[in-house]
Design an enzyme around this catalytic site. Structure first.
Site, PDB file in Angstrom:
ATOM      1  N   ASP A 195      44.010  45.664  88.024  1.00  0.00           N
ATOM      2  CA  ASP A 195      44.568  45.271  86.732  1.00  0.00           C
ATOM      3  C   ASP A 195      43.464  45.411  85.701  1.00  0.00           C
ATOM      4  OD1 ASP A 195      47.144  44.570  87.612  1.00  0.00           O
ATOM      5  OD2 ASP A 195      46.511  42.543  88.140  1.00  0.00           O
ATOM      6  N   ASP A 229      52.811  47.661  86.235  1.00  0.00           N
ATOM      7  CA  ASP A 229      53.496  46.439  85.807  1.00  0.00           C
ATOM      8  C   ASP A 229      54.352  46.687  84.571  1.00  0.00           C
ATOM      9  OD1 ASP A 229      52.169  45.117  87.883  1.00  0.00           O
ATOM     10  OD2 ASP A 229      50.537  44.472  86.564  1.00  0.00           O
TER      11      ASP A 229
END
Length: 183
Positions: free
Chosen positions: A130, A148
């Site tokens: 991330d 995401d």
């Protein structure tokens, strides 16, 4: 027996093309940006892009969305969930009409996001990469990635399409039902 172009090239249907295009875009962007983040960013060191509103901050998430975890089994559990989800999405794709475009596009974004994060879970035990960090100086959203974004956008689009489909079916049902005796 006639031979159609669809026999030789299954992506020729609008449904499959509508799935494949967002799938490829999301998956390629996800893999490329994650590798860039790992090669360029220092772990947990924010780099401001647009002040405090948008920063690049490399982190690894061993759980799922919003750091949801099931303990030491998270990697295996969420890998199995992702594989099952992709299989289910492909089943839904096969059930969509050949001329459908919007639902397959939503399914493509969802599948690409699931596979993008699955790739990270399978390639190493650090977790999902991330790096997109949004918020203010005093409040931060969970750090996320392109996969995401694909999952979120695909889910929102699919929910809106199903809601609209339900409303249209309800209006059709109401227009075809016999009038009540009170009228």
């Amino acid at each position: 027996m006639s031979v159609t172009p669809h026999s030789f090239f299954p992506l020729a249907s609008p449904r499959n093309h509508a799935f494949a295009t967002p799938f490829a875009v999301v998956l390629v962007l996800d893999v490329v940006t994650k590798r860039w983040a790992e090669a360029t960013l220092a772990l947990h060191t924010p780099v401001e892009v647009v002040g405090a509103a948008l920063r690049w901050t490399l982190t690894y998430n061993t759980g799922a969305a919003m750091s949801l975890s099931v303990g030491e089994s998270s990697r295996a559990f969420f890998s199995i969930v992702a594989i099952g989800m992709v299989a289910y999405l492909l089943m839904l794709l096969r059930q969509a009409p050949a001329q459908a475009r919007a639902v397959p596009a939503a399914l493509g974004m969802l599948a690409a996001g699931a596979i993008g994060n699955l790739i990270d879970r399978l390639r190493h035990d650090r977790g999902v990469v991330d790096f997109i960090d949004v918020g203010t100086a005093s409040w931060r959203f969970w750090t996320f990635n392109v996969a995401d974004i694909g999952v979120s956008c695909g889910a929102i689009l699919l929910a809106l399409l199903l809601w609209r489909e339900d409303r249209v079916a309800h209006k059709l049902q109401m227009s075809q039902s016999p009038e009540s005796p009170d009228r």
